[in-house]
Write a protein that holds these residues in place. Structure first.
Motif, PDB file in Angstrom:
ATOM      1  N   SER A 113       0.836 102.089  60.666  1.00  0.00           N
ATOM      2  CA  SER A 113      -0.230 101.791  61.622  1.00  0.00           C
ATOM      3  C   SER A 113      -1.604 101.927  60.972  1.00  0.00           C
ATOM      4  O   SER A 113      -2.519 101.133  61.231  1.00  0.00           O
ATOM      5  CB  SER A 113      -0.131 102.716  62.837  1.00  0.00           C
ATOM      6  OG  SER A 113      -0.225 104.073  62.431  1.00  0.00           O
ATOM      7  N   VAL A 114      -1.763 102.942  60.106  1.00  0.00           N
ATOM      8  CA  VAL A 114      -3.036 103.115  59.391  1.00  0.00           C
ATOM      9  C   VAL A 114      -3.251 101.955  58.428  1.00  0.00           C
ATOM     10  O   VAL A 114      -4.355 101.408  58.326  1.00  0.00           O
ATOM     11  CB  VAL A 114      -3.048 104.463  58.638  1.00  0.00           C
ATOM     12  CG1 VAL A 114      -4.288 104.562  57.744  1.00  0.00           C
ATOM     13  CG2 VAL A 114      -3.006 105.619  59.612  1.00  0.00           C
ATOM     14  N   MET A 115      -2.195 101.573  57.731  1.00  0.00           N
ATOM     15  CA  MET A 115      -2.308 100.469  56.780  1.00  0.00           C
ATOM     16  C   MET A 115      -2.687  99.163  57.500  1.00  0.00           C
ATOM     17  O   MET A 115      -3.530  98.398  57.041  1.00  0.00           O
ATOM     18  CB  MET A 115      -0.997 100.285  56.017  1.00  0.00           C
ATOM     19  CG  MET A 115      -0.631 101.441  55.092  1.00  0.00           C
ATOM     20  SD  MET A 115      -1.764 101.665  53.701  1.00  0.00           S
ATOM     21  CE  MET A 115      -2.732 103.066  54.283  1.00  0.00           C
ATOM     22  N   GLU A 116      -2.053  98.915  58.632  1.00  0.00           N
ATOM     23  CA  GLU A 116      -2.369  97.698  59.393  1.00  0.00           C
ATOM     24  C   GLU A 116      -3.815  97.718  59.876  1.00  0.00           C
ATOM     25  O   GLU A 116      -4.501  96.697  59.854  1.00  0.00           O
ATOM     26  CB  GLU A 116      -1.409  97.567  60.581  1.00  0.00           C
ATOM     27  CG  GLU A 116      -0.037  97.062  60.193  1.00  0.00           C
ATOM     28  CD  GLU A 116       0.812  96.709  61.402  1.00  0.00           C
ATOM     29  OE1 GLU A 116       0.234  96.540  62.499  1.00  0.00           O
ATOM     30  OE2 GLU A 116       2.042  96.621  61.254  1.00  0.00           O
ATOM     31  N   SER A 117      -4.270  98.868  60.305  1.00  0.00           N
ATOM     32  CA  SER A 117      -5.658  98.988  60.756  1.00  0.00           C
ATOM     33  C   SER A 117      -6.626  98.726  59.602  1.00  0.00           C
ATOM     34  O   SER A 117      -7.647  98.054  59.765  1.00  0.00           O
ATOM     35  CB  SER A 117      -5.910 100.372  61.359  1.00  0.00           C
ATOM     36  OG  SER A 117      -5.125 100.572  62.506  1.00  0.00           O
ATOM     37  N   LEU A 118      -6.299  99.249  58.422  1.00  0.00           N
ATOM     38  CA  LEU A 118      -7.145  98.998  57.260  1.00  0.00           C
ATOM     39  C   LEU A 118      -7.198  97.505  56.919  1.00  0.00           C
ATOM     40  O   LEU A 118      -8.263  96.957  56.631  1.00  0.00           O
ATOM     41  CB  LEU A 118      -6.621  99.789  56.047  1.00  0.00           C
ATOM     42  CG  LEU A 118      -7.012 101.256  55.946  1.00  0.00           C
ATOM     43  CD1 LEU A 118      -6.396 101.886  54.705  1.00  0.00           C
ATOM     44  CD2 LEU A 118      -8.529 101.424  55.923  1.00  0.00           C
ATOM     45  N   VAL A 119      -6.037  96.871  56.957  1.00  0.00           N
ATOM     46  CA  VAL A 119      -5.999  95.438  56.655  1.00  0.00           C
ATOM     47  C   VAL A 119      -6.786  94.654  57.710  1.00  0.00           C
ATOM     48  O   VAL A 119      -7.516  93.704  57.381  1.00  0.00           O
ATOM     49  CB  VAL A 119      -4.549  94.931  56.573  1.00  0.00           C
ATOM     50  CG1 VAL A 119      -4.516  93.417  56.403  1.00  0.00           C
ATOM     51  CG2 VAL A 119      -3.818  95.590  55.421  1.00  0.00           C
ATOM     52  N   LEU A 120      -6.655  95.032  58.965  1.00  0.00           N
ATOM     53  CA  LEU A 120      -7.415  94.370  60.030  1.00  0.00           C
ATOM     54  C   LEU A 120      -8.913  94.483  59.764  1.00  0.00           C
ATOM     55  O   LEU A 120      -9.660  93.495  59.875  1.00  0.00           O
ATOM     56  CB  LEU A 120      -7.068  94.996  61.384  1.00  0.00           C
ATOM     57  CG  LEU A 120      -7.939  94.565  62.571  1.00  0.00           C
ATOM     58  CD1 LEU A 120      -7.733  93.080  62.859  1.00  0.00           C
ATOM     59  CD2 LEU A 120      -7.610  95.404  63.810  1.00  0.00           C
ATOM     60  N   ILE A 121      -9.361  95.665  59.403  1.00  0.00           N
ATOM     61  CA  ILE A 121     -10.790  95.891  59.143  1.00  0.00           C
ATOM     62  C   ILE A 121     -11.242  95.096  57.924  1.00  0.00           C
ATOM     63  O   ILE A 121     -12.265  94.403  57.965  1.00  0.00           O
ATOM     64  CB  ILE A 121     -11.058  97.401  58.955  1.00  0.00           C
ATOM     65  CG1 ILE A 121     -10.801  98.153  60.265  1.00  0.00           C
ATOM     66  CG2 ILE A 121     -12.482  97.647  58.469  1.00  0.00           C
ATOM     67  CD1 ILE A 121     -10.631  99.636  60.099  1.00  0.00           C
ATOM     68  N   LEU A 122     -10.469  95.174  56.846  1.00  0.00           N
ATOM     69  CA  LEU A 122     -10.851  94.464  55.619  1.00  0.00           C
ATOM     70  C   LEU A 122     -10.782  92.952  55.807  1.00  0.00           C
ATOM     71  O   LEU A 122     -11.593  92.211  55.241  1.00  0.00           O
ATOM     72  CB  LEU A 122      -9.948  94.901  54.464  1.00  0.00           C
ATOM     73  CG  LEU A 122     -10.060  96.374  54.047  1.00  0.00           C
ATOM     74  CD1 LEU A 122      -9.130  96.659  52.879  1.00  0.00           C
ATOM     75  CD2 LEU A 122     -11.489  96.733  53.685  1.00  0.00           C
ATOM     76  N   ALA A 123      -9.835  92.485  56.599  1.00  0.00           N
ATOM     77  CA  ALA A 123      -9.738  91.049  56.865  1.00  0.00           C
ATOM     78  C   ALA A 123     -10.956  90.560  57.632  1.00  0.00           C
ATOM     79  O   ALA A 123     -11.451  89.450  57.393  1.00  0.00           O
ATOM     80  CB  ALA A 123      -8.457  90.738  57.632  1.00  0.00           C
ATOM     81  N   ASN A 124     -11.436  91.367  58.565  1.00  0.00           N
ATOM     82  CA  ASN A 124     -12.646  90.995  59.310  1.00  0.00           C
ATOM     83  C   ASN A 124     -13.877  90.950  58.417  1.00  0.00           C
ATOM     84  O   ASN A 124     -14.850  90.272  58.747  1.00  0.00           O
ATOM     85  CB  ASN A 124     -12.877  91.976  60.458  1.00  0.00           C
ATOM     86  CG  ASN A 124     -12.212  91.536  61.748  1.00  0.00           C
ATOM     87  OD1 ASN A 124     -12.724  90.683  62.464  1.00  0.00           O
ATOM     88  ND2 ASN A 124     -11.036  92.110  62.029  1.00  0.00           N
TER      89      ASN A 124
END
Length: 1768
Positions: free
Chosen positions: A1535-1546
């Motif tokens: 879940s933390v990894m997905e959140s990081l990817v979401l933030i970096l993708a934005n």
């Protein structure tokens, strides 16, 4: 201004999709009553267009515009686009026209040419909106009368006139809005779009356009065949629906305002208007301002309406106005006009803003007034020319100022009654009275209204809640943060003196961040070493040499490089040995004593004798070889002259003895003529193959050019006879033997020239039946023909003549074979190559250590100087470096392979000859002598504070494809490195249209460096000891000259063909270059320089000119047989043909300019080819096209399209076609035999495994091998079912290449294609795949390659033919020249061929005649670059060098060269950037870097996301997010990894969908597709960041307003109509309503008319619409990160979730299927994202003191996970 409804509204489509056809039709008809009849088609059309729009391309729109073509702007779309601007308020016409002119000026400044069209049908769609109808009429008038724009009016887009206009003018595209102000307008505009696409006209949407300094970007839709087919199929429905919409609009308009239409429908109205205007015009001696006419006449029409109606009322059902109340409104209107006429814009801009609306009573008057204004304006426009009325149209844009009139009404309703009595002022009062008096003169029956008092009634016209809008927010104090920097002082010191700066006690100064300074080398606290961008690049093989596996891989890499280099044609390796410095040699003291004669050593004499003997042996060997081969070669020529000649030419190349070569050539000439004789006897004149005679003349050319010194008397007589028999008596007379005196082995001719022969006093004889005999009577007899009489008798046998003169014959039939003007004298500086004159100039440039801009056609040999330069540097020392800069990684790999194969050198340990540095990897980058890199990586090294020692080793920099300086992406980086290098350079390009400008700019840069280096050298010498000073001075002396080397001639001609289809067969129609021209183009621009003709095209042009004008006075002078350049020439050279071409061009231009333009038009028409019929489907006909090219010997060929999917599909379709041919040739018996053999083979293989006896095993193995060979032979591809040339590459090598391809994604597909000689090439392929295709194509095995534009930039893939398969916005003049330049392989092809398949003829003509765009320079700065420059200056080892580099970037932009205004812009931007960087804590006031500088500069590719990312770090948001697992503190949950990817993708994977993509109702199975927004706390941080940026840059723009030119600010931007003047100081009323001085200084005064103020500037909304013209910064350079981006129509744009989707499902194919990417593009985007994660991970780890910090560990884990995923 108004709400709009989208045709593709998701709710509408959802209703339609969920219902059946009847229901869906009804759903659409509910929106507009009366359209049920058309609802079904409207629904189908909306879905069709929605799918079309979802595939639009967002691209640069004006690539093709250099003095050539135009496009069309729909006038109503222009109106709709500008009127939707959020800064515009209703009723402010001058502000509206400011937006219109800014929109058009932006296009014109980029080089665009356009016309504007209006459709009368569209006017009906404004009924019920009189304000828009008026604006529309104003717009038409303003464009035509004040801007000089060509305006065309058509009744309908269905009219015949519109269709003819499109066919004749062939606009490049139609710029149109896809959304109207109402649903009816939207339907109408979409019908217009559909019709245009159906009529082969491309579409560009006005919505969503963006621009930078050089380009305009927008959504482009190309017209395709399916559009044309759709329109043809539904033509009747399109017509009836358009008529229905127009009819419905009329009904809706009348229903909306029935009273208006009832009162203006009188037939006498227009006559009355004409009478009024005529009266006003005749009563005045000077031109009357249109504003006065409009006001007076409109009021004179409104007032009678009251008396003509019941009880003197102007009324409708809901509102009533008396005559006096109408008169009050008219007088307020007149007063408004008087103020507008007298008060300058600078004063009007201060008008106060009101919260007020007209009430229903006044609104009736306002609408009536605007309706009458439109009528008056229309009549004045239509009748002004006929009646010669004196009207001044200049200020037609300023008819309505609704806010001013509201202020007047507010004063009388709310303020005058409260005791405020204000005077108008004398000037305004007089103007007002004149207008009102004029009004009453036009309506004399209204004498009772003669009072000038404004208000005689008490009725209110404004809403009850009206009030003055007071902004309570305080505008910040204007001023910048004080900056202490010597660099900025030198660059922008002049404007810094004029700008205000903040005092030390200002709140902004007290809140400045106090953080630790940043050191480039060591961590600020822990002291551990830090890396830079170079260190973060992946290491190559040599850094991993401790590993055996790495060494093995490195060896494989080197082996492959050698093979790759061989495919590039590198066959000889030079061993480089360091030589003593030439400078030192030249300054050695002279040796004393008498010069001695050279003494030849015995050893040298022996060597010379041995060489002489070897040469004699070689001559004997060649002679014997010729005697053996002669008879067979002659027989081959007789059997098949063309194959025989080819075989004979191969033989001649294999021998070295000149006398034997001569014998072979003369024998071939004799045999060829015998073949011609026999051919003439057997064929009638109209059936003869003229190519046989061409072979005869080719041999004569060869003999005369290469062996003239060996010709004896009998040889000359024989050639003369041949020329006579061919009908060239004029040439035969030149073959008389020259008078000569023999002197031993030399023959001295009568002109004194000595021609050395090697005959040894023996006559050269021709073996076999080609022997020449001389009986002594002056006759030469030729064996085999008794009809040929002697030359001495001058009797000619006409049986063998070719039927045309010698000059025409050579020009028409021998064009490709004409001799080029090549030099024969070798240059001692180069081996195995004789350079041309212009190439020797390049060698001189390198020898003199000068710089040069080199512009020469593709494949002309300009890169040869690059390798000569490398060799010079390598020979100089083991330390010197030369850098080769290539635009792409593919070109980098090509150059590396060439260098490693061309040079070898023994270097000290740790040194390498060639190194590579790209963003992906680096190998030997800083320990090599030849570094091959891309611009971005060289910029990294040049801006690195601690790489300066290495930089100083650079002796030369070579820039390949330097025209990328004007490209869309990375152009600024090219500019940075060009101005930062101190050494000489070579800048190479084939496509620069203004090389003089580029050279002058680069010379100015070199002059700057000369001055700076003199200062630095003086300073360094002063600090050095005096010993050795003279020698040091000599070493540092160098040249600062920049030469321009131009070579405009291609080695091979290019001929163009248009493909057409007739009876399912493909035909090639030759397209003469002149067919692309028009009379207008010739008049304006002449004939383009690079529009060259082949020799036969010269003849075609001459014949056309004679046919059109038989009595042409210069016809004889320019006749090929009489023209001075080509008359009576045995050998016409290419240069002489070019001179003849120039004469014809000049004559054609003179025809056009001297009164014979009509004849020029006839010539151009005569040369035209018919346009191919529509419906040529590329995919269906591609196999036939390739087969046709094969039949005509036009392969190998490159087939260009601009769609990756299409490129792959075409190659696959071709493979299927060849497979079908193979299967068709395979009989049933063969199939049965194959099955039997396969069965037997399996049994034998099994028996081998089970057999134990050795004899049986050997027998079985032998049988098995024989079976396999038999199977292989049967399964061989039939000759007619492959395009591969298997003679060029052996099977073992091919299998090795297949093996290297094994690990790639498309290995199997490419292998099957390659076996048939087919390939494809595009940027989304893996590097190994592209190299595989490139190598096989260069080696000649692969002869058909489909490709995108990836081959346009320097990739070495020459071919015989280039075919353009698809029209595209990317197919512009630049790409056309780059791609077509591949045709015609020097040394292999004498002629290049260019084919256009399915390209519209107008586009073909544009491509041929359009010039390439000029290099003007891109906006060169960014905030991150400014920060990098400050970092360089603060931390560099050599401060003076760093300062000089930073100043060079700031001062020497190509954009600002000779452009003072642009320089001013850059100075402002640099100051604003520093203000921002200091305010945010990245720099201190001394411009020294602070803590987060390193991280921001490492992510400079992603501005402004890099600054947002740092703000997240500062706020501790990542620390809050990165919570490890409870069981393992070093690991983080998914879940933390997905959140990081979401933030970096934005932040770092921002890829937007086109607006219409979101309207598609498609279910996604694996991907989410649309990226979710940021988490709330991160979103809040972005909002805070954006607010800070808006405040800072708003503050900066507000400060910069102090430097604005207010005189220019009060001019409309395009027409430059001025609204300035002396301010009105005596009017109390004006001073009262225009008192907002402090809030209106930072934005355009035109924007202020709509009530905008400086507060809007600080909100950073619509900044481009608000900014001052003379003190602005493009909003794209302001580092705001939009959380929710919208297009100008307000439609939300969504981000693509590809990076997050891939992280979740790990499927590249799902990204391809659902996220809308090609597989290769998807991979490249994911790879870039992965590299960004890696850079962040390393940077965060270096910054953080604790390596076990959760944030550090989380990013390390994410980096590892993403890399593993990318390793699929």
């Amino acid at each position: 201004m108004a709400s709009s409804t989208c045709l593709t509204d998701p709710e509408v489509l959802e209703e339609a999709s969920e219902a059946d056809s009847d229901d869906s039709s009804e759903a659409i008809s509910l929106h507009i009553p009366g359209l049920k009849k058309y609802a079904s088609f409207l629904r189908d059309m909306s879905i069709y267009l929605m799918n079309t729009f979802s595939r639009t391309i967002f691209a640069s729109l004006l690539n093709d515009y250099v003095e050539s073509e135009f496009f069309v702007i729909d006038g109503d779309s222009l109106l709709i686009t500008c009127i939707k601007d959020k800064s515009l308020k209703k009723g402010q016409s001058l502000h509206f026209f400011f937006l219109v002119e800014r929109f058009l000026l932006n296009l014109s400044n980029k080089g665009a040419r356009y016309v504007v069209v209006f459709f009368e049908d569209m006017e009906y769609l404004y009924l019920g909106q009189p304000d828009l109808i008026l604006l529309r009429t104003q717009l038409r008038l303003h464009l035509a009368k004040n801007l000089g724009t060509d305006v065309y009016i058509f009744t309908s887009f269905l009219s015949r006139e519109w269709k003819e206009f499109l066919q004749q003018k062939c606009p490049y595209f139609l710029m149109v809005s896809d959304e109207g102000m109402s649903l009816l307008q939207t339907y109408f505009l979409n019908l217009l779009i559909l019709d245009a696409l159906g009529n082969k006209t491309n579409i560009v949407l006005t919505a969503g356009q963006e621009n930078d300094h050089l380009r305009v970007y927008g959504y482009h839709v190309s017209s395709r065949f399916h559009h044309q087919r759709y329109v043809q199929k539904n033509l009747e429905k399109v017509t009836s629906t358009a008529e229905g919409l127009r009819h419905r609009a009329q009904i809706c308009g009348r229903q909306a305002s029935p009273s208006l239409f009832n009162q203006v429908k009188q037939e006498k109205l227009y006559a009355k208007v004409m009478k009024c205007i005529s009266h006003l015009s005749n009563s005045l001696t000077k031109r009357l301002d249109i504003r006065i006419i409009i006001t007076a006449v409109s009021c004179s029409l409104i007032l009678p309406m009251c008396t003509e109606n019941q009880d003197s009322l102007l009324q409708d059902k809901k509102s009533t106005l008396t005559l006096d109340e109408v008169a009050d409104l008219c007088k307020m209107y007149c007063l408004t006009t008087a103020i507008v006429l007298r008060v300058p814009l600078s004063q009007r801009a201060k008008i106060r803003s009101l919260n007020a609306d007209w009430n229903k009573h006044a609104l009736l008057f306002i609408n009536m007034k605007k309706l009458f204004e439109n009528i008056v304006l229309t009549v004045a426009k239509d009748e002004s020319k006929k009646s010669n009325w004196k009207i001044d149209w200049k200020k037609v844009s300023d008819l309505t100022d609704d806010l001013l009139m509201k202020n007047i009404a507010y004063y009388y309703e709310k303020e005058e009654g409260a005791g405020l009595q204000l005077e108008y002022g004398s000037d305004i009062d007089q103007i007002y009275k004149d207008i009102w008096s004029t009004t009453l003169q036009l309506v004399p029956e209204q004498k009772k209204l003669a009072s000038f008092q404004i208000r005689t009634t008490s009725k209110h016209f404004l809403s009850d809640d009206s009030s003055v809008n007071v902004k309570r927010e305080k505008i910040p104090t204007a001023g910048l943060i004080p900056i202490r920097s010597a660099i900025i002082e030198d660059f922008a010191g002049d404007i810094m003196k004029e700008l205000p700066f903040l005092s030390s006690d200002d709140p902004v100064m007290t809140l400045l961040n106090k953080t630790k300074s940043y050191d480039e080398l060591f961590h600020w606290h822990s002291g551990k070493p830090l890396g830079d961008d170079y260190d973060r690049t992946k290491q190559g093989f040599t850094e991993l040499n401790q590993s055996k596996w790495a060494m093995k891989q490195y060896q494989k890499y080197q082996t492959f490089q050698r093979y790759y280099g061989q495919s590039l044609g590198v066959t000889m390796v030079k061993n480089i040995v360091v030589q003593r410095d030439e400078l030192e040699k030249s300054h050695e003291g002279p040796k004393l004593g008498k010069k001695k004669e050279p003494w030849v050593k015995k050893k040298d004499a022996i060597i010379e004798e041995n060489q002489r003997k070897a040469k004699a042996m070689e001559e004997n060997k060649d002679t014997e070889k010729w005697r053996t081969m002669a008879s067979g070669l002659q027989n081959e020529i007789k059997r098949d002259i063309f194959l025989g000649i080819k075989r004979q030419d191969q033989f001649i190349k294999s021998i070295a003895t000149p006398s034997v070569k001569f014998c072979a050539e003369f024998t071939a000439l004799n045999t060829c003529f015998q073949v011609w004789q026999e051919h003439c006897r057997l064929k009638s004149k109209d059936q003869r193959d003229i190519n046989i005679a061409v072979e005869v003349m080719k041999k004569i050319h060869t003999i005369m050019n290469k062996h003239e010194a060996l010709l004896q008397k009998q040889h000359r007589k024989m050639i003369a006879e041949y020329l006579n028999f061919l009908g060239f008596e004029n040439l035969a007379c030149f073959m008389q033997p020259p008078k000569a005196a023999n002197h031993g082995d030399k023959m001295v001719t009568n002109d004194g020239d000595e021609k050395v022969t090697r005959l040894e006093n023996k006559m050269i004889t021709l073996p076999g039946d080609g022997k020449v005999t001389d009986p002594g009577d002056g006759k030469v007899s030729v064996p085999g023909d008794k009809n040929i009489t002697s030359f001495g008798h001058k009797t000619i046998n006409r049986e063998y003549t070719v039927g045309v003169g010698s000059s025409r014959f050579q020009m028409q039939y021998m064009g490709p074979y004409l001799l080029r003007d090549e030099r024969s004298d070798p240059d001692p500086r180069v081996e195995h190559f004789i350079p041309d004159t212009w190439q020797r100039e390049l060698l001189d440039v390198v020898d003199n250590k000068e710089s040069a801009v080199i512009v020469a056609p593709t494949s002309s040999g300009k890169t040869y100087a690059s390798y000569y330069c490398m060799e010079k540097v390598l020979r100089k020392s083991d330390e010197s470096v030369v850098v080769y800069v290539a635009p792409t990684k593919a070109l980098v790999n090509q150059v590396v392979a060439t260098v490693t194969n061309q040079f070898t050198k023994n270097l000290p340990d740790g040194m390498a000859l060639c190194g590579v540095f790209t963003r992906d990897y680096r190998t030997d980058a800083l320990n090599c002598q030849v570094l091959v890199t891309v611009p971005q990586c060289l910029e990294i090294l040049l801006l690195s504070p601690h790489r300066q020692t290495w930089i100083k080793k650079i002796e030369y920099v070579i820039f390949d494809e330097v025209h990328c300086l004007g490209g869309e992406i990375g152009a600024d980086v090219w500019e940075h490195i060009l101005v930062m290098i101190r050494c000489p350079f070579l800048a190479l390009s084939a496509t620069i249209s203004n090389p003089e400008h580029l050279t002058a700019w680069l010379q100015s840069v070199k002059t700057y460096w000369q001055k700076r280096e003199e200062v630095m050298e003086t300073s360094s010498l002063a600090q050095m000891p005096k010993r050795g000073g003279k020698k040091q001075a000599l070493r540092t002396k160098k040249s600062y000259r920049v030469r321009l080397v131009l070579h405009e001639k291609r080695y091979n001609d290019l001929e163009k063909y248009v493909c057409s289809v007739k009876d399912s067969n493909i035909n090639f129609e030759h397209h003469h270059p002149c067919a692309a021209l028009t009379i207008d183009h010739i008049k304006k621009y002449g004939i383009p320089k690079d529009l060259t003709f082949s020799p036969r095209e010269n003849i075609q042009l001459y014949d056309a000119m004679v046919k059109v004008w038989p009595s042409w006075p210069r016809a004889k002078e320019l006749d090929p047989e009489e023209n001075m350049h080509i008359k009576d020439k045995i050998i016409i050279t290419k240069n002489e043909s070019s001179k003849f071409e120039e004469e014809l061009k000049t004559e054609l231009i003179n025809w056009t300019k001297n009164g014979h333009a009509e004849k020029t038009g006839d010539v151009l028409k005569h040369l035209q080819v018919a346009e191919p019929p529509p419906g040529m489907m590329c995919e269906e006909l591609f196999p036939k096209l390739v087969e046709k090219l094969k039949e005509e010997n036009k392969l190998p060929a490159l087939f260009f399209a601009f769609n990756k999917i299409l490129v792959e599909r075409l190659s696959e379709d071709l493979l299927c076609s060849l497979t079908e041919i193979s299967e068709a040739k395979q009989t049933v018996k063969v199939d049965i035999e194959i099955k039997k053999l396969e069965t037997k083979s399996r049994k034998l293989k099994k028996s081998q495994q089970s057999s134990s006896k050795e004899d049986a095993l050997i027998l079985n193995r032998t049988s098995y091998e024989m079976l396999q060979k038999r199977l292989q032979k049967i399964n061989e591809i039939p000759p007619g079912a492959t395009y591969a040339d298997e003679t060029n590459i052996d099977k073992e090598t091919l299998m090795t290449m297949f093996e290297k391809l094994r690990s790639t994604r498309n290995a199997e597909k490419l292998k099957y294609l390659a076996e048939r000689g087919i390939g494809y090439h595009h940027g989304a392929m893996q590097e190994k795949e592209r190299r595989f295709v490139e190598m096989l194509f260069r080696l000649g095995h692969m002869r058909v390659v489909t490709a995108t534009g990836t081959l346009a930039l320097g990739i070495n893939m020459p071919c015989r033919s280039v075919v353009f398969l698809e029209d595209s916005i990317y197919l512009d003049a630049l790409n056309y020249r780059q791609m077509s330049g591949r045709a015609g392989r020097r040394g292999q092809d004498l002629l290049g061929n260019v084919f256009f398949f399915g390209i519209p003829m107008p586009k073909v003509k544009k491509l041929l005649k359009s010039n390439v765009p000029q290099l003007k320079g891109q906006f060169p700065l960014s905030i991150s670059l400014i920060l990098r420059l400050m970092l360089l200056a603060a931390r560099a080892d050599d401060k003076e060098d760093a300062k000089a580099k930073a100043l060079s970037i700031l001062m020497h932009s190509l954009m600002t060269y000779k452009q003072p205004r642009e320089t001013h812009l850059l100075k402002l931007f640099s100051l604003f950037s520093l203000h921002y960087l200091i305010h945010e804590g990245y720099l201190d006031q001394d411009c020294k870097p602070m803590l987060f500088t390193g991280l921001v500069t490492h992510l400079h590719y992603h501005e402004p996301s890099n600054y947002v990312f740092v703000s997240f770090l500062k706020k501790g948001l990542f620390r809050k997010l990165c919570q490890p697992c409870k069981k393992n503190p070093n690991k983080f949950p998914d879940s933390v990894m997905e959140s990081l990817v979401l933030i970096l993708a934005n932040l770092f994977a921002r890829n937007y969908f086109v607006p219409h993509f979101m309207s598609r109702h498609v279910k996604f199975h694996q991907s989410k597709v649309f990226l979710d927004p940021l988490p709330d706390d991160f979103s809040s941080a972005v909002k805070e960041h954006n607010k800070n940026v808006a405040t800072i840059f708003g503050h900066c723009l507000f400060t910069a307003a102090k430097l604005a030119d207010m005189e220019k600010e009060c001019q409309l931007p395009f027409s430059e109509i001025s609204f300035s003047g002396k301010e009105c100081t005596d009017s109390q009323l004006v001073n009262h309503v225009m008192d907002c001085d402090e809030e209106r200084s930072g934005i355009s005064p035109f924007a202020c008319l709509s009530g905008n103020s400086d507060h809007n500037l600080f909100a950073m909304e619509n900044v481009n619409s608000l900014m001052l013209q003379t003190a602005q910064i493009p909003d794209k350079h302001i580092p705001i990160l939009p959380l929710q981006k919208k297009d100008p129509s307000g439609r939300k744009l969504m981000l693509n979730a590809f990076a997050l989707d891939f992280f979740k499902h790990r499927s590249l194919q799902a990204i391809v299927n659902e996220n809308g990417f090609n597989e290769g593009d998807a991979y490249n985007k994911l790879k870039d994202f992965s590299l960004t994660i890696s850079a962040i991970s390393v940077s965060v780890k270096e910054m953080c003191e604790d390596e076990n910090d959760p944030v550090v560990l989380a990013f390390e884990q994410l980096n590892t996970m993403y890399k593993e995923m990318m390793a699929f």
